[in-house]
Design an enzyme around this catalytic site. Structure first.
Site, mmCIF file in Angstrom:
data_model
loop_
_atom_site.group_PDB
_atom_site.id
_atom_site.type_symbol
_atom_site.label_atom_id
_atom_site.label_comp_id
_atom_site.label_asym_id
_atom_site.label_seq_id
_atom_site.Cartn_x
_atom_site.Cartn_y
_atom_site.Cartn_z
ATOM 1 N N TYR A 101 91.196 35.969 42.657
ATOM 2 C CA TYR A 101 90.056 35.876 43.582
ATOM 3 C C TYR A 101 90.599 35.531 44.961
ATOM 4 O O TYR A 101 91.424 34.625 45.099
ATOM 5 C CB TYR A 101 89.085 34.770 43.134
ATOM 6 C CG TYR A 101 87.971 34.556 44.140
ATOM 7 C CD1 TYR A 101 86.768 35.246 44.026
ATOM 8 C CD2 TYR A 101 88.146 33.708 45.233
ATOM 9 C CE1 TYR A 101 85.765 35.091 44.971
ATOM 10 C CE2 TYR A 101 87.145 33.545 46.182
ATOM 11 C CZ TYR A 101 85.960 34.242 46.043
ATOM 12 O OH TYR A 101 84.973 34.100 46.976
ATOM 13 N N GLU A 185 85.574 39.299 50.914
ATOM 14 C CA GLU A 185 85.847 38.761 49.578
ATOM 15 C C GLU A 185 86.334 39.868 48.651
ATOM 16 O O GLU A 185 85.764 40.960 48.658
ATOM 17 C CB GLU A 185 84.559 38.142 48.999
ATOM 18 C CG GLU A 185 84.752 37.511 47.633
ATOM 19 C CD GLU A 185 83.423 37.113 46.990
ATOM 20 O OE1 GLU A 185 83.151 35.916 46.878
ATOM 21 O OE2 GLU A 185 82.663 38.025 46.620
#
Ligand code: GDP
Ligand code: MN
Length: 376
Positions: A101, A185
């Site tokens: 992530y 992101e």
């Protein structure tokens, strides 16, 4: 404004970040063709501006072009957290070894950006962040320095990401800066069985204040929940829909905000915020009135103007002209104060419109507009 995954993917590709080959469509038949072009086996992904598509059944593997058509037909039109799927992206499947992530996000409180990264990316990242926050690294970024290779190395080390991600971290920062993004992101950023680093999913939020120089995506993605807000935005008005019954027009955001408070203090609820700013021309007044009057919840309208550079008589002339083009259907209470207030009031008195009344104080006008709304 949020971008769709396929738009984020396009930006990543332009900035030299590896992404799977992919194409977008709104047609199941075309999905079959695309799958054929991409080699048969594809991942079919709902294009909606919300996360958690995987868990909602909006990301599915299809073994061949025929299956891709069936899967696309299933996913198109699906509702994911209130978002209807209008398009799917078909992507070449990737042999995932590990999911990471990575995100850069504006940290308003710190006046900078924050890198958030974890070696445990994927669909359970929220769970990881909630139960084992130590598995998620949070590194402040000085916006003036940005993410250099050294900084990217620091982020990768803190999060336990492999060294090959450093180059991607630098490029993702370039995406944020060049595209005027508030958020970039990638979840998951993956390492493949062959050791390549690929961005498999992307979320990019652009800064709406930079829209004038980021015209590429148009204004399609600028959501107006409300038809009135959309109509007002089209006229260039600074309008926010509220849920009350007193329509509000004022000049200056501060004055309009306190007008909302004063109306609420009189026991009525404001129907909107509308700041017509410094230039209260007849056209702006007419546009503002027509938007407010088309709100069925509105029972009365309160125009609260403190004349400054634009004097009250000019505002009054604007109202009088607006009354020629907009049919007033609800009572209008006008309070003019400040520069040339007496002349402004005289202009409105001369017009003598049966639905227009004037008050000399803000409190008095608010009370009258509130009474008209609650007794109507
Ligand atoms: P999200 O649920 O909205 O975040 O959608 P994602 O695009 O992140 O997809 C959800 C999950 O599907 C990912 O975490 C991956 O595990 C899986 N996934 C997505 N694309 C691929 C792919 O090309 N190959 C494989 N094996 N899995 C994929
Ligand atoms: Mn994801």
């Amino acid at each position: 404004m949020d971008l769709y995954e396929h738009q984020a993917r396009e930006l990543f590709e332009e900035h030299g970040i590896l992404v799977p080959r992919a194409e977008v469509t709104d047609s199941p038949k075309e999905a079959r063709e695309i799958a054929r072009r991409l080699g048969g086996r594809v991942v079919v992904k709902a294009q909606v501006k919300t996360g958690g598509r995987g868990k909602a059944g909006g990301v599915k593997l299809a073994a061949d072009p025929a299956a891709a058509e069936i899967t696309a037909r299933q996913i198109l039109g699906m509702d994911i957290k209130g978002h209807t799927v209008g398009k799917v992206m078909l992507a070449q499947p990737v042999d995932i070894e590990t999911e990471f992530y990575v995100s850069y996000v504006l940290d308003r409180e710190a006046g900078g950006f924050l890198a958030i990264a974890s070696a445990e990316g994927g669909m359970e990242i929220e769970e990881v962040a909630a139960t084992r926050p130590q598995a998620v690294a949070r590194i402040p970024i000085d916006p003036a320095e940005g993410v250099t290779s050294a900084k990217a190395g620091e982020i990768a080390k803190a999060a336990g990401l492999p060294p090959q991600t450093v180059d991607v971290l630098v490029r993702l920062w370039e995406v944020l800066v060049r595209e005027d993004a508030l958020l970039v992101e990638v979840n998951p950023l993956v390492r493949t069985g062959q050791g390549q680093i690929l961005a498999l999913d992307g979320k990019v939020t652009l800064d709406d204040n930079a829209r004038f120089r980021q015209t590429r995506w148009g204004t399609d993605g600028v959501e107006h929940d409300d038809a009135l807000e959309a109509a007002a935005a089209a006229k260039g008005l600074n309008y926010v829909k509220l849920d009350g019954e007193v329509g509000i027009i004022g000049n200056g955001a501060g004055l309009v905000m306190s007008t909302l408070d004063v109306v609420a203090g009189c026991g009525a609820r404001p129907a909107n915020f509308l700041d017509i700013g410094g230039g209260a021309s007849a056209r702006i007044m007419a546009d503002g009135l027509s938007v407010i009057l088309s709100d069925p919840a509105v029972k009365s309208v309160f125009v609260n103007v403190f004349g400054g550079i634009t004097a009250c008589d000019a505002v009054a002339e604007g109202i009088v002209q607006a009354l020629d083009s907009v049919q007033l259907t609800k009572p209008l209470v006008v309070r003019l104060d400040g520069n040339n207030a007496a002349r402004g009031r005289a202009v409105l008195d001369d017009r003598a419109h049966p639905l227009v009344q004037q008050a000399t104080t803000m409190d008095g006008a608010a009370l009258r507009a509130a009474r008209l709304a609650t007794t109507a």
